[in-house]
Design an enzyme around this catalytic site. Sequence first.
Site, PDB file in Angstrom:
ATOM      1  N   HIS A  97      44.975  10.382  48.781  1.00  0.00           N
ATOM      2  CA  HIS A  97      46.107  10.551  47.925  1.00  0.00           C
ATOM      3  C   HIS A  97      46.863  12.043  47.987  1.00  0.00           C
ATOM      4  O   HIS A  97      47.615  12.540  47.186  1.00  0.00           O
ATOM      5  CB  HIS A  97      45.848  10.492  46.372  1.00  0.00           C
ATOM      6  CG  HIS A  97      46.542   9.979  45.277  1.00  0.00           C
ATOM      7  ND1 HIS A  97      47.926  10.237  44.866  1.00  0.00           N
ATOM      8  CD2 HIS A  97      46.702   8.639  44.939  1.00  0.00           C
ATOM      9  CE1 HIS A  97      48.419   9.635  44.176  1.00  0.00           C
ATOM     10  NE2 HIS A  97      47.795   8.528  44.236  1.00  0.00           N
ATOM     11  N   GLU A 135      48.976   5.552  50.750  1.00  0.00           N
ATOM     12  CA  GLU A 135      47.556   5.165  50.334  1.00  0.00           C
ATOM     13  C   GLU A 135      47.171   4.074  50.970  1.00  0.00           C
ATOM     14  O   GLU A 135      47.429   2.974  50.769  1.00  0.00           O
ATOM     15  CB  GLU A 135      47.661   5.005  48.727  1.00  0.00           C
ATOM     16  CG  GLU A 135      47.838   6.201  47.880  1.00  0.00           C
ATOM     17  CD  GLU A 135      48.196   5.814  46.443  1.00  0.00           C
ATOM     18  OE1 GLU A 135      47.187   5.297  45.916  1.00  0.00           O
ATOM     19  OE2 GLU A 135      49.422   5.971  46.104  1.00  0.00           O
TER      20      GLU A 135
END
Length: 350
Positions: free
Chosen positions: A195, A315
């Site tokens: 992330h 992601e």
Amino acid sequence: MEIKHISYFTDNYNEKYFGITPNSETVYSYEIANKNGMKLQLINYGATITTLKIPKENGELLDVVLGFDNLQAYIDSFDLDGAPYFGATIGRFAGRINNGTFELNGKIFELDKNNGKHNLHGGKNGFSQKVWQVSRIDLYKNPSITLTYTSADNESNFPGALTIELTYTLTDKNELIIEYNAKTTEDTIVNLTHHSYFNLDGHTESVVDQELFINSKKTVETSNENIPTGRFLNLSNCPFDFTMSKNCPEKIDATFVLDQQTKLAASLYSKKNNLKMYVYTNQPAVHIYVGGNCFGHIKGKENADYHSLSGICFETQNFPDAPNHNHFPSAVLKKDALYYQKTRYQFQYI
């Protein structure tokens, strides 16, 4: 496996004390570097990347990810309205799970509801808030660092004890490679991702003038609560069609379906620095999110005021809510089977 904290310094590795958690666990910062001068810094809290510095053509180093200078800021960030998860490892399940429930082998599992009535990124105390153990450091041609974490059976109400081995590698091609291996003692669901918020103009800038390419023709349709409906949207001639590069959108939080015949998922280009980042993965999707806002409550690195356009996340992962949609790629990891995920971020000046 014996865990050793190395306290010496070399040209391409060092370890430093970073802080202590409220549970009295010691957190360390680690740095590795490749032969070109590319530097990766991470902490074992959340197996989190704090700094990624790319050598510029003039020899300066450009920090291309958002982060904080101290452990307390990382801990406090999870109390923000919309935790940013800067640089963190996400698990046990990245993205949202509808109503915080799923069925596996005929049993209903009830998870934390930390995003309204839904489960997000593993719940209230996911992998991004755990202290990982450093198990291996390789300082040879392509320096790497490996961290491990074992999520106990029923931790956050997920079944099975899940052991994860995560390796960060810097190559001499200025690539950051992230590899995950995981095994479980019982059938479970797994969806891991990374992330970091990237900004190729530097972590204190805005991403809106950087060019985004996404190698996808479909996105996962979601409700107004960002829960997949089970349908897919054709992106042809839509605002989120990034098959031709264009400036980053000011607002995006969407999952793009990847063609696994091609491994290139996306790219980002800074005209200011002539720097391009390519994202490659073996995952079926990439979730794109622009953000980073700390709402003036927490200062970023170098006293930065992060805002809603500070960075963009890539992601790489399975589809959100996959356990509740039979036609989505399976998120089930069988007992004693191996989960493997690989994502590669390559940086080039063009």
